[in-house]
Design an enzyme around this catalytic site. Structure first.
Site, mmCIF file in Angstrom:
data_model
loop_
_atom_site.group_PDB
_atom_site.id
_atom_site.type_symbol
_atom_site.label_atom_id
_atom_site.label_comp_id
_atom_site.label_asym_id
_atom_site.label_seq_id
_atom_site.Cartn_x
_atom_site.Cartn_y
_atom_site.Cartn_z
ATOM 1 N N GLU A 124 12.565 -29.607 -30.050
ATOM 2 C CA GLU A 124 12.547 -31.069 -30.011
ATOM 3 C C GLU A 124 13.947 -31.650 -30.225
ATOM 4 O OE1 GLU A 124 8.998 -33.061 -29.971
ATOM 5 O OE2 GLU A 124 8.531 -32.404 -32.016
ATOM 6 N N GLU A 144 2.861 -26.496 -30.791
ATOM 7 C CA GLU A 144 2.015 -27.407 -31.552
ATOM 8 C C GLU A 144 0.564 -27.430 -31.075
ATOM 9 O OE1 GLU A 144 6.112 -28.836 -32.634
ATOM 10 O OE2 GLU A 144 5.123 -27.814 -30.970
#
Length: 270
Positions: A124, A144
């Site tokens: 990210e 995730e």
């Protein structure tokens, strides 16, 4: 006293930000978030800094994402705050997004130097950098969804704008890790080198940009980033607004003069 979770060094116009928890693959805790947020603020505020490099300590990981025990459990109310950094993050949740560059933009060029795992929060924050150098040992991914989590560091917004839609969806929806070579094919990173050459190559890029006109470099980055959120017509208008002051600057006069005189320009950032 333990070493800080982030090392921040500045030399000759280049800032190096090192995530420094190698014993846990540079997993993000509250101290790291706070120190990253402070480092990004300083990069933007210090006119002597012209370019920054983000890397991870050790040879195992760039960043393996959030520290599930120290950070996530506290944010879920399952662990009481224990440090001043814990208290600071609880008092101001925007520090999380600033540290991860989700809602904060560094306007100087930002280079990622990646060895080992750059997964979850590591991928990210990677998407917030401008140029990305990886060792052939690097691994990327957003796992995730495998655990019914949501990648809230901005990846669902940034990745489809940076690489092709189908490649972005492969990363986001499968949760599978990808190799450095696959990341290069996708356009997620710029270059793959031997692991021991990662920092040298990142520094080579940094020196190139450090020697360029800082007003021009920063205005170009701002034009690109801001233009992505505008219509083409509005983006062209914004390009003119940013470009004209650069073209009228003292640095521009110095650059054209140096070109004519066949010498290296001396830029002052004005």
């Amino acid at each position: 006293m333990a070493d800080p979770a982030v090392l921040y060094e500045k030399r000759d116009g280049i800032a190096v930000v090192t995530m420094n928890r190698p014993e846990v693959r540079n997993a993000i805790n509250t101290e790291m978030l706070c120190r990253l947020a402070d480092a990004w603020q300083d990069v933007n505020d210090d006119p002597a800094v012209r370019v920054a490099i983000l890397t991870g300590a050790g040879d195992k990981a760039f960043c393996a994402g959030a520290d599930l025990d120290r950070l996530v459990r506290m944010m879920q109310g399952l662990r009481q705050p224990e440090t001043d950094f814990d208290q600071r993050v609880l008092a101001d949740h925007t520090i999380i997004y600033k540290g991860l560059l989700r809602n904060y933009r560094v306007w100087k060029p930002l280079i990622a130097a990646v060895r080992g795992f750059a997964v979850a929060g590591g991928t990210e924050i990677l998407s917030c950098t401008d140029i990305r150098i990886a060792g052939d040992d690097a691994r990327f991914g957003l796992a995730e969804v495998k655990w019914s989590l949501f990648p809230m560091g901005g990846s669902t917004v940034r990745l489809p704008r940076q690489i092709s839609y189908c490649n972005a969806m492969e990363i986001l929806l499968t949760g599978e890790q990808i190799s450095a070579e696959r990341a290069l094919q996708m356009g997620l990173i710029n270059k793959v080198v031997a692991p021991d050459q990662v920092m040298d190559e990142a520094m080579r890029y940094a020196r190139i940009m450090n020697e360029a006109g800082p007003l021009a470099v920063q205005a170009v980055k701002r034009s690109v980033v801001e233009g992505l959120a505008l219509t083409p017509e509005a983006a062209l208008e914004r390009e003119m607004e940013l470009g004209i002051p650069v073209s009228m600057s003292e640095d521009c006069r110095e650059g054209t003069k140096a070109f004519k005189e066949k010498r290296k320009p001396v830029f002052k950032g004005r």
